[in-house]
Write an enzyme that holds these catalytic residues in place. Structure first.
Site, mmCIF file in Angstrom:
data_model
loop_
_atom_site.group_PDB
_atom_site.id
_atom_site.type_symbol
_atom_site.label_atom_id
_atom_site.label_comp_id
_atom_site.label_asym_id
_atom_site.label_seq_id
_atom_site.Cartn_x
_atom_site.Cartn_y
_atom_site.Cartn_z
ATOM 1 C CG ASN A 7 24.514 43.628 59.946
ATOM 2 O OD1 ASN A 7 25.404 43.570 59.104
ATOM 3 N ND2 ASN A 7 23.739 44.681 60.102
ATOM 4 N NE ARG A 91 22.326 44.941 56.068
ATOM 5 C CZ ARG A 91 22.579 46.192 56.314
ATOM 6 N NH1 ARG A 91 23.049 46.562 57.485
ATOM 7 N NH2 ARG A 91 22.386 47.084 55.385
ATOM 8 C CG HIS A 180 19.802 51.473 52.890
ATOM 9 N ND1 HIS A 180 20.026 52.777 52.488
ATOM 10 C CD2 HIS A 180 20.699 51.219 53.874
ATOM 11 C CE1 HIS A 180 21.016 53.293 53.189
ATOM 12 N NE2 HIS A 180 21.445 52.367 54.036
ATOM 13 N NE ARG A 241 28.711 55.586 52.234
ATOM 14 C CZ ARG A 241 27.734 54.791 52.641
ATOM 15 N NH1 ARG A 241 26.501 54.945 52.200
ATOM 16 N NH2 ARG A 241 27.993 53.823 53.490
ATOM 17 C CD GLU A 385 18.099 47.716 57.642
ATOM 18 O OE1 GLU A 385 18.375 48.433 58.624
ATOM 19 O OE2 GLU A 385 18.792 47.650 56.632
#
Ligand code: ADP
Length: 401
Positions: A7, A91, A180, A241, A385
């Protein structure tokens, strides 16, 4: 079959070596500060002491060569030779419109990923650098790309087209992509398994609540809508965010003298839990301050809960029902107060949790949190994940062996 999952972020690279199909993690770690001062690698093996080394990491390829060195080191390693790695899974945050499922990485795929860097400027280049690094260092090993956007590619047009001039979609690719996806896919499939049902027969809402957060509606195994959009900026309030805001705020602030870059930084890095509370982007710190009576910390948490509730309500409307509501990721898995508040006063929808169970569950549990008489089952499912990436990688890599 041994699968290395990579990743790659802009200045970091996470890795995990899996033994598939069982999914045992043989080793994992994190390379930090790539291409900047103060590089380091933390290497972990189950049941052994962690190893940390400070080392200059000029680029992703250098970081990868260190990873391979550590994995094969006689003292610290878990395999004797690189040739024991059967496949590498990457990923990838963005698969654009074309990469609708995980796939073997070839020249065409890399070329396509370069072509969409413009709409994925932060995550695209490091992911490509990770792939190119692996290609150089592990020439014959098959590589698979697993894209955060893929699971969302089933959304209907009315969910992914923004009501702006249609040419902006056709010419610039401006649409909802969603992110996601690998996590939403994992927890949705896992909850179907836990419920002993076919995912085709279920309406599910998955709440991935971490530093970045997104909520997804999945009807019959297919995503019908998701809260993140063209970028991971849209949706509910997150760590730093803002989530969705009136877009005119941007142009208003630019009229007041802020540059486009400053506005973007403000919405991406200085908003959300951090911006409202003024305390931190880390929900634990905000929760602690709220418990001590800090008003803006309390407000930030209320905005977060209210946003999540509104998405749940709108997705129940979109699917005309709900069978399972799932909480996952750092906040979803650990913050019992948030789960309790989100599920409070939702009995109209048939959502109610067993508050005592919610309070007492140990971390990392998979559990049905629903009150006995609730129509909708509310679940806690820790996400994985990397395992999902390893699974896709093992499957696709076996097909070419
Ligand atoms: P990322 O999006 O970076 O993968 P994570 O899924 O690790 O994020 O989630 C990070 C968030 O989870 C942080 O806001 C952190 O405070 C929160 N978190 C982790 N543990 C707890 C906890 N015990 N209680 C509340 N929040 C927690």
């Amino acid at each position: 079959m041994k699968v290395l999952v990579i990743n790659a972020g802009s200045s970091s690279l996470k890795y995990q070596l899996f033994d598939m199909p069982g999914g045992e993690v043989l080793a994992k770690g994190l390379c930090e500060c790539i291409a900047i001062e103060g590089g380091s690698i933390t290497h972990k093996r189950p049941g052994k002491e962690n190893y940390k080394v400070s080392v200059q990491l000029d680029d992703h390829e250098t970081a990868l060569s260190w990873v391979l060195k550590l994995l094969t080191d006689p003292e610290l390693g878990v395999i004797a030779d690189i040739s024991e790695i059967d496949a590498v899974g990457h990923r990838v945050a963005h698969g654009g419109e074309k990469l609708k499922q995980s796939c073997l990485i070839d020249d065409e795929v890399i070329k396509y990923l370069y072509s969409i860097v413009k709409i994925n400027p932060l995550h695209g280049p490091p992911a490509i650098a990770g792939m190119e690094g692996c290609r150089k260092l592990m020439k014959e090993v098959p590589m698979v790309g697993v894209f955060d956007t893929s699971f969302h590619s089933t959304m209907p047009e009315h969910a992914y087209i923004y009501p702006i001039p249609y040419e902006l979609y056709e010419e610039k690719g401006i649409r909802r992509y969603g992110f996601h996806g690998t996590s939403h896919r994992y927890v949705a499939n896992r909850v179907a398994e836990l419920m002993g049902k076919n995912i085709e027969d279920l309406k599910i809402i998955t709440c991935h609540l971490g530093n970045g957060s997104s909520i997804t509606a999945i009807d019959g195994g297919k995503v019908v809508d998701t809260s993140m959009g063209f970028t991971p900026q849209e949706g509910i309030l997150m760590g730093t965010r803002s989530g969705t805001v009136d877009p005119t705020i941007l142009t208003y602030l630019m009229g007041e003298g802020m540059t486009a870059k400053e506005v973007e930084q403000m919405l991406n890095k200085k908003s959300g839990l951090l911006g409202v509370s003024g305390i931190s982007s880390d929900s634990r710190a905000v929760c602690d301050a709220a418990a001590e009576g800090h008003k803006r910390a309390q407000l930030a948490l209320r905005i977060q809960c209210y946003g999540i509730k509104k998405y749940i309500g709108s997705y129940i409307a979109a699917m005309n029902g709900l069978d399972a509501l799932v909480f996952t990721a750092g906040i979803g898995e650990n913050d019992r107060d948030l789960r309790r508040e989100v599920c409070r006063n939702m009995d109209y929808f048939g959502i109610a949790i067993d508050e005592q169970l919610n309070e007492t569950l140990p971390r990392g549990s998979e559990a049905d949190l629903s009150a006995a008489d609730a129509r909708v089952r509310t679940w806690l499912v820790p996400t994985d994940e990397e395992f999902m990436i390893a699974k896709d990688t093992a499957k696709l890599a076996s097909s070419v062996k």
